[in-house]
Write a protein that holds these residues in place. Sequence first.
Motif, PDB file in Angstrom:
ATOM      1  N   TRP A 261      36.039   5.328 -13.319  1.00 33.94           N
ATOM      2  CA  TRP A 261      36.454   3.873 -13.411  1.00 33.94           C
ATOM      3  C   TRP A 261      37.832   3.815 -12.990  1.00 33.94           C
ATOM      4  CZ3 TRP A 261      33.235   0.029 -14.620  1.00 33.94           C
ATOM      5  CH2 TRP A 261      31.718   0.149 -15.114  1.00 33.94           C
ATOM      6  N   MET A 262      38.106   2.893 -11.842  1.00 35.99           N
ATOM      7  CA  MET A 262      39.290   2.548 -11.560  1.00 35.99           C
ATOM      8  C   MET A 262      40.220   1.422 -12.598  1.00 35.99           C
ATOM      9  SD  MET A 262      39.638   4.331  -9.030  1.00 35.99           S
ATOM     10  CE  MET A 262      41.303   3.960  -7.947  1.00 35.99           C
ATOM     11  N   LYS A 263      41.121   1.800 -13.231  1.00 35.35           N
ATOM     12  CA  LYS A 263      41.837   0.878 -14.163  1.00 35.35           C
ATOM     13  C   LYS A 263      43.226   0.649 -13.633  1.00 35.35           C
ATOM     14  CE  LYS A 263      39.124   2.861 -17.696  1.00 35.35           C
ATOM     15  NZ  LYS A 263      38.845   2.516 -19.314  1.00 35.35           N
ATOM     16  N   ARG A 264      43.806  -0.561 -14.013  1.00 35.75           N
ATOM     17  CA  ARG A 264      45.044  -0.994 -13.710  1.00 35.75           C
ATOM     18  C   ARG A 264      45.782   0.052 -14.081  1.00 35.75           C
ATOM     19  NH1 ARG A 264      46.485  -6.498 -12.614  1.00 35.75           N
ATOM     20  NH2 ARG A 264      48.714  -5.828 -12.944  1.00 35.75           N
ATOM     21  N   ALA A 265      47.108   0.374 -13.440  1.00 37.46           N
ATOM     22  CA  ALA A 265      47.997   1.221 -14.165  1.00 37.46           C
ATOM     23  C   ALA A 265      48.961   0.562 -14.808  1.00 37.46           C
ATOM     24  CB  ALA A 265      48.533   2.136 -13.152  1.00 37.46           C
TER      25      ALA A 265
ATOM     26  N   ARG B 111      33.000   4.135  -7.490  1.00 36.84           N
ATOM     27  CA  ARG B 111      32.195   4.125  -6.386  1.00 36.84           C
ATOM     28  C   ARG B 111      32.331   3.059  -5.431  1.00 36.84           C
ATOM     29  NH1 ARG B 111      28.320   0.294  -7.343  1.00 36.84           N
ATOM     30  NH2 ARG B 111      27.899  -0.219  -9.509  1.00 36.84           N
ATOM     31  N   LEU B 112      32.863   1.862  -5.788  1.00 38.46           N
ATOM     32  CA  LEU B 112      33.071   0.745  -5.025  1.00 38.46           C
ATOM     33  C   LEU B 112      34.186   0.951  -3.943  1.00 38.46           C
ATOM     34  CD1 LEU B 112      32.699  -2.299  -7.432  1.00 38.46           C
ATOM     35  CD2 LEU B 112      31.018  -1.465  -5.661  1.00 38.46           C
ATOM     36  N   ILE B 113      34.939   1.876  -4.121  1.00 37.84           N
ATOM     37  CA  ILE B 113      36.216   2.467  -3.079  1.00 37.84           C
ATOM     38  C   ILE B 113      36.090   3.665  -2.676  1.00 37.84           C
ATOM     39  CG2 ILE B 113      37.630   0.674  -4.125  1.00 37.84           C
ATOM     40  CD1 ILE B 113      39.091   3.230  -5.299  1.00 37.84           C
ATOM     41  N   ILE B 114      34.953   4.436  -2.713  1.00 34.29           N
ATOM     42  CA  ILE B 114      34.638   5.553  -2.013  1.00 34.29           C
ATOM     43  C   ILE B 114      34.787   5.375  -0.066  1.00 34.29           C
ATOM     44  CG2 ILE B 114      32.788   7.291  -1.372  1.00 34.29           C
ATOM     45  CD1 ILE B 114      31.625   6.688  -4.111  1.00 34.29           C
ATOM     46  N   LYS B 115      35.689   6.278   0.241  1.00 37.29           N
ATOM     47  CA  LYS B 115      35.851   6.186   1.798  1.00 37.29           C
ATOM     48  C   LYS B 115      34.758   6.816   2.256  1.00 37.29           C
ATOM     49  CE  LYS B 115      39.761   8.957   1.017  1.00 37.29           C
ATOM     50  NZ  LYS B 115      40.817   9.574   1.453  1.00 37.29           N
TER      51      LYS B 115
ATOM     52  N   VAL C  46      37.612  -3.478   2.372  1.00 33.35           N
ATOM     53  CA  VAL C  46      37.389  -4.175   1.053  1.00 33.35           C
ATOM     54  C   VAL C  46      36.453  -3.347   0.424  1.00 33.35           C
ATOM     55  CG1 VAL C  46      37.668  -6.602   2.044  1.00 33.35           C
ATOM     56  CG2 VAL C  46      35.513  -4.909   2.370  1.00 33.35           C
ATOM     57  N   PRO C  47      36.302  -3.559  -0.790  1.00 35.88           N
ATOM     58  CA  PRO C  47      35.450  -2.467  -1.758  1.00 35.88           C
ATOM     59  C   PRO C  47      33.863  -2.674  -1.247  1.00 35.88           C
ATOM     60  CG  PRO C  47      37.006  -3.745  -3.177  1.00 35.88           C
ATOM     61  CD  PRO C  47      37.103  -4.143  -1.908  1.00 35.88           C
ATOM     62  N   ARG C  48      33.282  -1.643  -1.322  1.00 38.98           N
ATOM     63  CA  ARG C  48      31.868  -1.749  -1.152  1.00 38.98           C
ATOM     64  C   ARG C  48      31.048  -2.700  -1.817  1.00 38.98           C
ATOM     65  NH1 ARG C  48      30.646   2.101   1.907  1.00 38.98           N
ATOM     66  NH2 ARG C  48      31.872   3.709   2.609  1.00 38.98           N
ATOM     67  N   GLY C  49      29.920  -3.236  -1.300  1.00 37.96           N
ATOM     68  CA  GLY C  49      29.149  -4.097  -2.002  1.00 37.96           C
ATOM     69  C   GLY C  49      29.425  -5.542  -1.891  1.00 37.96           C
ATOM     70  N   GLY C  50      30.212  -5.959  -0.945  1.00 36.91           N
ATOM     71  CA  GLY C  50      30.525  -7.381  -0.956  1.00 36.91           C
ATOM     72  C   GLY C  50      31.501  -7.796  -2.072  1.00 36.91           C
TER      73      GLY C  50
END
Length: 166
Positions: free
Chosen positions: A98-102, A122-126, A140-144
């Motif tokens: 999970w990507m969490k704000r720092a 997974r929404l920001i996999i290159k 942009v993140p994956r998945g619109g």
Amino acid sequence: MELILEQVGIDHWLMYGSVFGAIRVQGPLPWDYDVDIGLNGSEWIASMNLDQFVSAFESQGLKVNQKLWRMKKLLKITTDDLPLYRVELFVFNNHRGWMKRAGWESWLFWLHYRFYHTFPTRLIIKPLPRVPFGFFKMPVPRGGIEIQRYLYPDDWWKEVKPVACV
């Protein structure tokens, strides 16, 4: 801005209302005054310190406001050429998928940040898809707009205009 982030090699993507803008109008929403960009904090910390990062922007004539760095891990970047717009860079770290704000604010207000500033890695996999955003093609993140389900869980599908906007 995007070119500088590319040059320093930091993964970045449009965030928050800028994702809506990219999908709906291929640029900032008409009532929005900033561009929101997420950064992969894990990569950034491994590759350079804050002074080096800020220097990359200032050497291009941009102003970097660091007032909210300690609390929110947020940098606001402006230029005299575009006084109405600014770019806000938000740092996110990967915590078990999970990507969490720092920033310490995200831990102090844990419940708020857990529900509104967290999304699956997974929404920001290159490589990230790129979409038109003004004169640029921005990642942009994956998945619109799938990321918006996590950032705005109660109304992610709605176009919410400010009260003063017609």
